[in-house]
Design an enzyme around this catalytic site. Structure first.
Site, PDB file in Angstrom:
ATOM      1  N   GLU B  29     -23.115  -6.305   7.497  1.00 55.99           N
ATOM      2  CA  GLU B  29     -23.307  -5.056   8.225  1.00 55.99           C
ATOM      3  C   GLU B  29     -22.851  -3.888   7.359  1.00 55.99           C
ATOM      4  O   GLU B  29     -21.713  -3.880   6.876  1.00 55.99           O
ATOM      5  CB  GLU B  29     -22.499  -5.096   9.532  1.00 55.99           C
ATOM      6  CG  GLU B  29     -22.988  -6.188  10.478  1.00 55.99           C
ATOM      7  CD  GLU B  29     -21.914  -6.680  11.450  1.00 55.99           C
ATOM      8  OE1 GLU B  29     -20.841  -6.057  11.535  1.00 55.99           O
ATOM      9  OE2 GLU B  29     -22.163  -7.709  12.113  1.00 55.99           O
ATOM     10  N   LEU B  58     -26.819  -6.717  13.554  1.00 63.30           N
ATOM     11  CA  LEU B  58     -25.383  -6.868  13.861  1.00 63.30           C
ATOM     12  C   LEU B  58     -25.111  -8.175  14.601  1.00 63.30           C
ATOM     13  O   LEU B  58     -25.033  -8.201  15.820  1.00 63.30           O
ATOM     14  CB  LEU B  58     -24.914  -5.655  14.677  1.00 63.30           C
ATOM     15  CG  LEU B  58     -23.412  -5.361  14.627  1.00 63.30           C
ATOM     16  CD1 LEU B  58     -23.142  -3.927  15.049  1.00 63.30           C
ATOM     17  CD2 LEU B  58     -22.613  -6.313  15.498  1.00 63.30           C
ATOM     18  N   SER B  59     -24.995  -9.253  13.849  1.00 63.07           N
ATOM     19  CA  SER B  59     -24.662 -10.546  14.446  1.00 63.07           C
ATOM     20  C   SER B  59     -23.964 -11.393  13.397  1.00 63.07           C
ATOM     21  O   SER B  59     -24.573 -11.807  12.405  1.00 63.07           O
ATOM     22  CB  SER B  59     -25.931 -11.260  14.925  1.00 63.07           C
ATOM     23  OG  SER B  59     -25.643 -12.619  15.192  1.00 63.07           O
ATOM     24  N   GLU B  60     -22.687 -11.639  13.598  1.00 66.24           N
ATOM     25  CA  GLU B  60     -21.923 -12.406  12.601  1.00 66.24           C
ATOM     26  C   GLU B  60     -22.457 -13.828  12.494  1.00 66.24           C
ATOM     27  O   GLU B  60     -22.524 -14.395  11.404  1.00 66.24           O
ATOM     28  CB  GLU B  60     -20.429 -12.403  12.948  1.00 66.24           C
ATOM     29  CG  GLU B  60     -19.725 -11.077  12.670  1.00 66.24           C
ATOM     30  CD  GLU B  60     -20.035 -10.007  13.703  1.00 66.24           C
ATOM     31  OE1 GLU B  60     -20.549 -10.352  14.791  1.00 66.24           O
ATOM     32  OE2 GLU B  60     -19.778  -8.814  13.420  1.00 66.24           O
ATOM     33  N   GLN B  82     -17.297  -7.650   8.365  1.00 72.90           N
ATOM     34  CA  GLN B  82     -16.720  -6.309   8.190  1.00 72.90           C
ATOM     35  C   GLN B  82     -15.199  -6.259   8.387  1.00 72.90           C
ATOM     36  O   GLN B  82     -14.490  -5.608   7.627  1.00 72.90           O
ATOM     37  CB  GLN B  82     -17.407  -5.359   9.151  1.00 72.90           C
ATOM     38  CG  GLN B  82     -17.251  -3.916   8.803  1.00 72.90           C
ATOM     39  CD  GLN B  82     -18.296  -3.084   9.528  1.00 72.90           C
ATOM     40  OE1 GLN B  82     -18.155  -2.816  10.716  1.00 72.90           O
ATOM     41  NE2 GLN B  82     -19.344  -2.708   8.836  1.00 72.90           N
ATOM     42  N   PHE B  83     -14.715  -6.928   9.420  1.00 70.95           N
ATOM     43  CA  PHE B  83     -13.275  -7.150   9.623  1.00 70.95           C
ATOM     44  C   PHE B  83     -13.129  -8.612  10.016  1.00 70.95           C
ATOM     45  O   PHE B  83     -13.969  -9.135  10.754  1.00 70.95           O
ATOM     46  CB  PHE B  83     -12.729  -6.281  10.761  1.00 70.95           C
ATOM     47  CG  PHE B  83     -12.546  -4.828  10.405  1.00 70.95           C
ATOM     48  CD1 PHE B  83     -11.285  -4.331  10.054  1.00 70.95           C
ATOM     49  CD2 PHE B  83     -13.622  -3.955  10.417  1.00 70.95           C
ATOM     50  CE1 PHE B  83     -11.120  -2.986   9.725  1.00 70.95           C
ATOM     51  CE2 PHE B  83     -13.455  -2.616  10.083  1.00 70.95           C
ATOM     52  CZ  PHE B  83     -12.207  -2.126   9.740  1.00 70.95           C
ATOM     53  N   ASP B  85     -11.368  -9.786  12.123  1.00 68.67           N
ATOM     54  CA  ASP B  85     -11.294  -9.821  13.595  1.00 68.67           C
ATOM     55  C   ASP B  85     -12.676 -10.010  14.224  1.00 68.67           C
ATOM     56  O   ASP B  85     -12.774 -10.368  15.391  1.00 68.67           O
ATOM     57  CB  ASP B  85     -10.702  -8.513  14.104  1.00 68.67           C
ATOM     58  CG  ASP B  85      -9.442  -8.126  13.360  1.00 68.67           C
ATOM     59  OD1 ASP B  85      -8.347  -8.370  13.867  1.00 68.67           O
ATOM     60  OD2 ASP B  85      -9.573  -7.605  12.231  1.00 68.67           O
ATOM     61  N   ILE B  87     -14.942 -12.095  13.052  1.00 67.44           N
ATOM     62  CA  ILE B  87     -15.517 -13.326  12.489  1.00 67.44           C
ATOM     63  C   ILE B  87     -15.809 -14.380  13.563  1.00 67.44           C
ATOM     64  O   ILE B  87     -16.598 -15.299  13.343  1.00 67.44           O
ATOM     65  CB  ILE B  87     -14.567 -13.905  11.400  1.00 67.44           C
ATOM     66  CG1 ILE B  87     -15.358 -14.722  10.381  1.00 67.44           C
ATOM     67  CG2 ILE B  87     -13.431 -14.718  12.008  1.00 67.44           C
ATOM     68  CD1 ILE B  87     -14.579 -15.023   9.106  1.00 67.44           C
ATOM     69  N   PRO B  89     -17.598 -14.703  16.372  1.00 70.26           N
ATOM     70  CA  PRO B  89     -18.958 -15.146  16.735  1.00 70.26           C
ATOM     71  C   PRO B  89     -19.578 -16.084  15.693  1.00 70.26           C
ATOM     72  O   PRO B  89     -20.521 -16.806  16.000  1.00 70.26           O
ATOM     73  CB  PRO B  89     -19.748 -13.833  16.836  1.00 70.26           C
ATOM     74  CG  PRO B  89     -18.707 -12.807  17.133  1.00 70.26           C
ATOM     75  CD  PRO B  89     -17.482 -13.249  16.373  1.00 70.26           C
ATOM     76  N   HIS B 129      -8.540  -4.854  14.510  1.00 70.72           N
ATOM     77  CA  HIS B 129      -8.774  -4.552  13.092  1.00 70.72           C
ATOM     78  C   HIS B 129      -7.551  -4.950  12.262  1.00 70.72           C
ATOM     79  O   HIS B 129      -7.318  -4.387  11.200  1.00 70.72           O
ATOM     80  CB  HIS B 129      -9.059  -3.063  12.878  1.00 70.72           C
ATOM     81  CG  HIS B 129     -10.271  -2.552  13.592  1.00 70.72           C
ATOM     82  ND1 HIS B 129     -10.260  -2.212  14.914  1.00 70.72           N
ATOM     83  CD2 HIS B 129     -11.535  -2.335  13.160  1.00 70.72           C
ATOM     84  CE1 HIS B 129     -11.465  -1.782  15.284  1.00 70.72           C
ATOM     85  NE2 HIS B 129     -12.265  -1.857  14.233  1.00 70.72           N
TER      86      HIS B 129
END
Lengths: 366, 324
Positions: B29, B58-60, B82-83, B85, B87, B89, B129
């Site tokens: 992302e 936007l989908s981990e 991205q973070f 936190d 992860i 999904p 975060h």
């Protein structure tokens, strides 16, 4: 419901305007493969009942959806199966002995008995190892298709799923990503009406699966999943689109799971016999046999010959697998990493030195 | 030699590896045109184009699933979450899929994905975060888990991870992303995965740390030195596979162990270190092992400076083991 593509009627009459481009030999071969899948199902379910294998999930009633779709891709294309697509691997030339070896979990199994039955894997055949977690492979099939596009190859990827998987987050992600990036992946949903015991009406309020494709921005095609020629044709068209760079397609093959979800499931708890009987009358193998006979591609003696050969081949493959020893204890520890790290070497050595350790003998203890 | 931050080190490593190997692709992302929210992928899109530096939906789970597929087909996918936190999904795709492909396919299919993700507190990021999720992944067979603590290692370890045949979770300590700077060679180099580093030699006690906690350990040792106690700091660098040999060697020398992590204490990575020392070196220990860690609470926003282990808290633990 959107229109449902059908080439062969339930009586086996063909719509000549839709007949797919298949040689006579190939048609007979598809029939033989469908019969092989049926014979494996019959024998393996019995073996499971006798305690000779731990688990089995049949394809019974869905042979046309499995074989018809799998036949529409080439050897350089990739396949991500779900539980009931083992027949696609056989169609791609996988050795029947190795197939039964995976079901038995013996040393002949290239995956060393690490997964429960029906979780086949063959890199040589671009048939990717599956997990039992529903829907995960849909994203991975999207990723492989994407890599094909990035590398500029003209291959395509087939990603299979059941109707239950269409509720998973992975389904949503895979179709979203694939459509945005025009990925050459063809998604094939075998809608067999049940996710274990949950009927399709409780899986989604959508009017079918194929219609979902439109919101993602790709074509959705509903096809009679008990009609091997229709499934083949729908898949062939979608594969051609993908290969031409026009992106993904979602195919919904409407079919029915004649047996329980697996050997552990008693389907009589949640569905009517009358419904099962109705679908048995739509048997995909019998339908195709009627067509092949009417078209003069086979006669009764050829049908008999094929059935005998299939039975003998499956018997021989089961015999070979059951004669094979268990995988070595060492294989518990290999292939976790490219090289075995120190803590695994330590655990391996300890295990190999345990009294009672080493090679196990005897029957599969499940 | 240039003086650079960890962010620049990560960016340099990606540029060098993408230049060296056309199969390396970056996805995630905001990693493309925007260059990443922390700027770790800056300039890559311009240098390598749409096909190799990919802004995904936007989908981990989709990002990691795609990366797995790409790597199965022969690309070297380096996704960014991205973070860390965010992860969760993708947890299933990482632990049950990515980490298991080699094993479950009998070595026929491998997907050596490198997942980069910033972790940890100290940036006023609040619960979502700031977390340190390493043990959810160190408990997963088949994954390599790497945590650099400075710019030199960040570059060398990331390059090693990208060349590794195994899937790697690469946790970047975002508290120290931009400071301090460090001199890093311009030449190509890698830091070997699976090797700890002694950051401060000492004889009286050992502190294990990784990521942003290494500098806290160093500061605590300076304070301990004022009391005449000479501490050794072992920067683990790789959590799995762990450099057990260096851990045992250090405690054998010092006889005392303080473990340091910012993640919650209960079942933390330090608990494993303590168990290993108890199993293999209890006879050399002169004091009980002390664990300094984050609390077993969610990560707080306003009071993060209290939550995060600091040098004075570590010094208390050092004092306990030294005066036992």
């Amino acid at each position: 419901m959107t229109d449902v593509l059908q080439v062969l009627s339930e009586q086996g009459d063909i719509d000549n305007s839709l007949i797919p481009d298949l040689t006579e030999e190939r048609m007979v071969e598809l029939y033989r493969q469908m019969l092989t899948v049926r014979q494996l199902d019959t024998r393996m379910l019995n073996l499971q009942r006798q305690g000779r294998i731990g688990f089995y999930g049949t394809c019974k009633g869905q042979e046309a959806a499995t074989v018809g779709s799998g036949a529409a891709v080439g050897p350089d294309d990739w396949v991500f199966p779900a539980l009931r697509e083992g027949g696609v691997l056989l169609l791609r030339g996988f050795d029947l002995d190795k197939y039964t070896a995976q079901l038995v979990g013996c040393a002949l199994d290239p995956t060393h008995g690490r997964q429960m039955p029906c979780h086949f894997s063959s890199a040589e055949h671009n048939y990717v190892s599956l997990s039992s977690v529903i829907g995960t492979q849909i994203n991975q099939a999207m990723g492989v298709g994407w890599a094909m596009k990035i590398k500029g190859d003209k291959n395509v990827c087939l990603g299979y799923m059941g109707d239950g998987a269409t509720s998973s987050t992975d389904f949503h992600a895979a179709l979203t990503f694939a459509a945005v990036h025009k990925v050459p992946t063809v998604f094939v949903c075998q809608n067999n009406q049940f996710a274990i015991s949950v009927p399709f009406s409780k899986q989604t309020a959508s009017n079918g699966i194929a219609i979902k494709a439109h919101a993602y921005g790709m074509p959705g095609v509903a096809v009679d999943g008990n009609d091997v020629l229709a499934v083949y044709k729908a898949t062939q068209d979608a594969v051609a689109r993908a290969r031409a760079g026009d992106g993904p397609t979602l195919i919904e093959a409407i079919t029915y799971r004649i047996e329980g979800h697996s050997s552990s499931d008693d389907a009589s708890r949640y569905r009517d016999d009358a419904e099962v009987e109705m679908w048995k009358k739509r048997d995909p193998i019998e339908r195709f046999r009627r067509y092949l006979t009417a078209a003069g591609l086979v006669d009764d003696s050829v049908v008999e010959e094929i059935a005998t050969k299939v039975k003998n081949d499956v018997d021989a493959a089961i015999k070979a697998a059951e004669a094979s020893p268990m995988p070595s204890v060492e294989t518990i520890f290999t292939d976790v990493y490219a090289e075995m790290p120190a803590h695994l070497r330590e655990q391996r050595d300890q295990t190999l030195n345990e009294s009672g350790g080493g090679e196990n003998e005897g029957a599969f203890p499940l | 030699m240039a003086e650079i931050t960890i962010v620049q080190a990560v960016n340099d490593a990606l540029k060098e590896e993408m230049t060296r190997d056309d199969d390396v692709v970056v996805l995630g992302e905001d990693v493309g045109v925007n260059g990443g929210v922390f700027r770790c992928t800056a300039d890559l899109h311009e240098m390598f184009g749409d096909d190799r530096v990919i802004d995904t939906p936007l989908s981990e789970s989709g990002i990691i699933g795609a990366a797995i597929g790409m790597s199965l087909y022969g690309l070297k996918a380096v996704p960014e979450i991205q973070f860390s936190d965010f992860i969760w999904p993708a947890f299933d795709q990482i632990t049950s899929e990515l980490a298991k492909f080699r094993y479950r396919s009998g070595g026929q299919f491998t997907c050596p994905v490198v997942i980069r993700t910033p972790y940890g507190g100290g940036i006023r990021g609040g619960h979502y975060h700031s977390q340190s999720p390493e043990v959810y992944f160190t408990h997963t067979s088949g994954l390599v888990v790497v945590v650099p603590s400075d710019a030199y290692d960040a570059k060398g370890l990331l390059k090693a991870a990208i060349r590794s045949p195994d899937p790697v979770l690469f946790l970047e300590p975002k508290k120290i992303y931009r400071a301090p700077k460090m001199e890093v060679p311009d030449d190509d180099y890698v830091v070997e995965i699976g090797k700890a580093a002694v950051r401060r030699e000492g004889t009286d006690f050992t502190i294990t740390a990784y990521g942003a906690m290494v500098e806290v350990a160093m500061a605590a040792c300076e304070k301990a030195a004022e009391k005449g106690w000479n501490g050794e700091v072992l920067d683990l660098r790789t959590l799995v596979p762990l450099d057990e040999e260096s851990l045992i060697a250090s405690v054998t020398k010092t006889g005392r162990l303080v473990t340091l992590q910012e993640a919650p204490k209960f079942c933390g990575f330090s608990s494993e270190l303590s168990a290993i020392v108890a199993e293999k070196a209890i006879d050399v220990m002169e004091a009980p092992i002390k664990r300094v860690a984050g609390f077993d609470t969610p990560f707080p926003y306003t009071l993060e400076h209290v939550y995060m282990p600091h040098a004075d808290r570590v010094l208390n633990a050092i004092t306990e083991v030294m005066t036992y």
